[in-house]
Design a protein around this motif. Structure first.
Motif, PDB file in Angstrom:
ATOM      1  N   GLN A  92       0.829  -1.211   0.000  1.00 29.80           N
ATOM      2  CA  GLN A  92       0.000   0.000   0.000  1.00 29.80           C
ATOM      3  C   GLN A  92       0.865   1.263   0.000  1.00 29.80           C
ATOM      4  N   LEU A  93       1.935   1.273   0.793  1.00 33.87           N
ATOM      5  CA  LEU A  93       2.832   2.434   0.827  1.00 33.87           C
ATOM      6  C   LEU A  93       3.516   2.644  -0.524  1.00 33.87           C
ATOM      7  N   GLU A 110       2.390   1.795  -3.473  1.00 25.38           N
ATOM      8  CA  GLU A 110       1.407   2.266  -4.451  1.00 25.38           C
ATOM      9  C   GLU A 110       1.036   3.729  -4.224  1.00 25.38           C
ATOM     10  N   LEU A 111       0.864   4.143  -2.966  1.00 31.75           N
ATOM     11  CA  LEU A 111       0.488   5.539  -2.728  1.00 31.75           C
ATOM     12  C   LEU A 111       1.638   6.469  -3.096  1.00 31.75           C
ATOM     13  N   TRP A 112       2.878   6.026  -2.840  1.00 29.00           N
ATOM     14  CA  TRP A 112       4.039   6.827  -3.241  1.00 29.00           C
ATOM     15  C   TRP A 112       4.079   6.980  -4.762  1.00 29.00           C
ATOM     16  N   ASP A 133       1.609   6.700  -6.934  1.00 23.90           N
ATOM     17  CA  ASP A 133       0.489   7.540  -7.401  1.00 23.90           C
ATOM     18  C   ASP A 133       0.822   9.018  -7.222  1.00 23.90           C
ATOM     19  N   ALA A 134       1.450   9.360  -6.108  1.00 21.77           N
ATOM     20  CA  ALA A 134       1.823  10.756  -5.861  1.00 21.77           C
ATOM     21  C   ALA A 134       2.873  11.223  -6.859  1.00 21.77           C
ATOM     22  N   ILE A 150       1.335  14.005  -2.203  1.00 21.72           N
ATOM     23  CA  ILE A 150       1.868  12.989  -1.294  1.00 21.72           C
ATOM     24  C   ILE A 150       1.343  13.205   0.119  1.00 21.72           C
ATOM     25  N   ARG A 207      -2.177  11.740   0.578  1.00 22.06           N
ATOM     26  CA  ARG A 207      -2.157  10.270   0.570  1.00 22.06           C
ATOM     27  C   ARG A 207      -1.585   9.718   1.871  1.00 22.06           C
ATOM     28  N   LEU A 208      -0.540  10.355   2.375  1.00 21.66           N
ATOM     29  CA  LEU A 208       0.019   9.915   3.646  1.00 21.66           C
ATOM     30  C   LEU A 208      -0.973  10.133   4.786  1.00 21.66           C
ATOM     31  N   GLN A 234      -4.226   9.968   4.517  1.00 18.22           N
ATOM     32  CA  GLN A 234      -5.224   8.903   4.413  1.00 18.22           C
ATOM     33  C   GLN A 234      -4.658   7.583   4.931  1.00 18.22           C
ATOM     34  N   PHE A 235      -3.404   7.296   4.584  1.00 20.92           N
ATOM     35  CA  PHE A 235      -2.763   6.067   5.060  1.00 20.92           C
ATOM     36  C   PHE A 235      -2.683   6.070   6.586  1.00 20.92           C
TER      37      PHE A 235
END
Length: 583
Positions: free
Chosen positions: A302-303, A305-307, A309-310, A360, A363-364, A366-367
């Motif tokens: 998950q980390l 993928e979010l990185w 995407d950002a 970023i 997203r962080l 939300q994580f």
């Protein structure tokens, strides 16, 4: 007459002494028993093979090994001493030889050259190349010695160690600085510290200034200002035939093209380079929050993928993101958790950086909301403040803390931050690949590589001090703004560079070395299908097809023609250097 006869006698005596020394050296080399590389020597070193004065096999396919044996190092030293150029020459039997021949990666500490030459002037380099050609010696050049594949040393070759040519001159009116071929980035930083200027330079202070540029050169500021090599204005090159050439956008343009991406020990010896300086009244803003308790592959996926995407969404080239995973649990088997850090760099004022970095930060945030236990374990102080109405203010949770950019508001100047990075030596396996994004499939594959590595039955003392990690770097921006053929660096359109690193800063046992080699090989096997090529400055000595993976097919063919034109194959044909096309 008597005085003249005395001089002749002394000359004959010196030659006789040199001959005796050479015989003893050859005797020791030919008859000394080799020690098994896995055993320890009396001096504590892992390898204690004697120095081979000659290569035991051809230096490379296609290179014709000289039929006449080169003179022993001591005789070469005498020849240099008799010339008008007083050059520093080091031989294998001298105390300073091994330190001078040493490279950053201790895996290659047993690879020793025939002779080390330490020039102080261009004339010294000319003389060294002339001698190498006469004696049939291959030549390698070391600027900083930081190449992870150790290709700046080669058995039986002449090593030109540029460390004594470390002069720096700064022209603040023209906003340029000029360095010798052996200058390190830390020396540049010391020179311009507190002058309100910045440079596009290496993140690790012990990297060679010129050497980094010759491989392309990635920097924290590359997204806003280009590669290190994009900021080179001019290079002075000692060519294989001994002539001196200046290379720039207007002079010797094809040579300048090749030097900026494939310039290391291929086309000549770069003795000097001039770089751009930039005004930097504002602080460079940097921060790196870490999650030390990532306990399963799904969370790491998950980390990743979010990185990714950002990175895809970020438009502002002043923002640079890096993600680094670290296997802290290898040293603590009872705590099977990874440490994941996301570093953010902004080329400008802190408050502007927080606004530009929202892709970023959100997203962080939300994580963080989705993993409150991880957040409170990672940032207990912030978690406590968020739960206390009297202290939390606008920060209702750790997620809010991220969304407001608070982890990144403790800025540092780029120079002071980068000076704290990097080890001076390591035992390391380093591999890399360029990608456009981290797909869910790749993220899962990478997470599994870290969590499923089969070292569970290895004794904890064996894994202590070993690090298996991914270092994922954010590219694009000004790098991609240049056309694809601007220089010999071949991957301008890539958004991400993925590095695979297995290392220790200690001298490993044979079993530890096997573990690091196995993990890095398994990681590369799983991830290489996602890669489009590899970074030449992160050279991998075990990489098959490195020619096209470093430079691309079209660039490599062009590099071969350039090297043929300048006469580089006769002197510079050691491992992982541009090779002649088959006839």
């Amino acid at each position: 007459m008597r005085r003249e006869g005395g001089m002749k006698a002394r000359t004959l005596l010196l030659l006789a002494a040199a001959a005796i020394v050479s015989v003893l050296l050859i005797f020791n080399t030919r008859f000394m028993r080799l020690t098994d590389p896995g055993t320890r020597c009396a001096n504590g070193q892992l390898f204690c093979r004697p120095v081979h004065l000659l290569p035991q096999e051809p230096l490379h396919k296609g290179h014709q090994v000289a039929k006449v044996e080169p003179k022993t190092c001591q005789l070469l030293k005498l020849q240099f001493a008799a010339s008008s150029e007083k050059i520093s020459i080091l031989c294998p039997n001298e105390d300073n030889f091994r330190p001078a021949a040493r490279v950053f990666n201790s895996r290659f500490s047993d690879i020793l050259p025939h002779v080390v030459v330490q020039p102080r002037t261009d004339k010294h380099i000319v003389a060294a190349l002339k001698m190498a050609k006469k004696e049939g010696l291959m030549v390698t050049v070391r600027d900083g010695g930081h190449n992870p594949a150790g290709i700046t040393v080669h058995p039986g070759a002449m090593l030109i160690d540029m460390s004594l040519m470390n002069q720096i001159s700064v022209d603040y009116d023209r906003m340029t600085f000029t360095t010798g071929g052996g200058t390190l980035w830390t020396e540049v930083q010391d020179k311009i510290m507190h002058k309100n200027v910045s440079v596009v330079g290496g993140g690790c202070p012990t990297v060679g200034t010129v050497g980094l540029a010759l491989g392309g050169g990635l920097s924290w500021l590359s997204r806003s200002k280009g590669l290190v090599s994009d900021n080179v204005l001019q290079m002075k090159v000692i060519m294989p035939n001994g002539s001196i050439a200046m290379a720039s956008e207007s002079t010797n343009t094809e040579l300048f093209w090749g030097l900026r991406g494939a310039g290391g020990s291929n086309f000549g010896v770069v003795s000097e380079a001039t770089f751009k300086l930039f005004h930097a009244e504002e602080m460079y803003f940097a921060g790196s929050p870490c999650f030390p308790n990532v306990t399963d592959a799904a969370m790491l996926q998950q980390l990743l993928e979010l990185w990714s995407d950002a990175v895809v969404e970020l438009q502002d080239p002043r923002v640079t993101l890096w993600l680094v995973t670290s296997n802290g649990h290898r040293n603590k088997p009872s705590s099977p958790a990874l440490r994941v850090c996301i570093a953010l760099f902004f080329d400008g004022p802190v408050r502007e950086g927080a606004a530009a970095s929202q892709p970023i930060l959100s997203r962080l945030g939300q994580f963080a909301d989705e993993h409150p236990d991880l957040m409170c374990a990672s940032f207990p102080k912030i978690c406590g403040m968020a739960k206390n109405p009297s202290t939390r203010g606008n920060v209702q949770s750790v997620g809010d803390w991220f969304r407001e950019g608070q982890p990144y508001l403790q800025g540092h100047t780029f120079i002071s931050w980068s000076r704290s990075m990097g080890a001076n030596k390591a035992h390391i396996y380093w591999k890399s690949g360029f990608i456009q994004e981290i797909s869910p499939v790749m993220a899962k594959t990478a997470a599994d590589v870290l969590f499923d590595f089969d070292d569970k039955n290895v004794h904890p003392n064996t894994t202590k001090g070993l690090h298996y990690q991914f270092q994922i770097e954010h590219l694009g921006g000004a790098i991609a703004d240049k056309p694809a053929n601007h220089s010999s660096y071949a991957y301008r359109s890539a958004r991400i560079l993925w590095a695979i690193q297995a290392y220790t800063v200690y001298l490993p046992t044979a079993e530890q070395d096997r573990l690091m080699e196995r993990w890095s090989a398994e990681a590369m096997a799983e991830l290489e299908p996602f890669f489009s090529g590899s970074y030449a400055n992160y050279a991998d000595d075990k990489l098959d097809g490195w020619e096209h993976k470093y430079y691309g097919r079209e660039h490599y063919t062009r590099l071969q023609k350039l090297k043929e034109a300048v006469g580089g194959f006769e002197l510079f044909s050691t491992r992982q250097r541009v090779q002649q096309a088959p006839i």
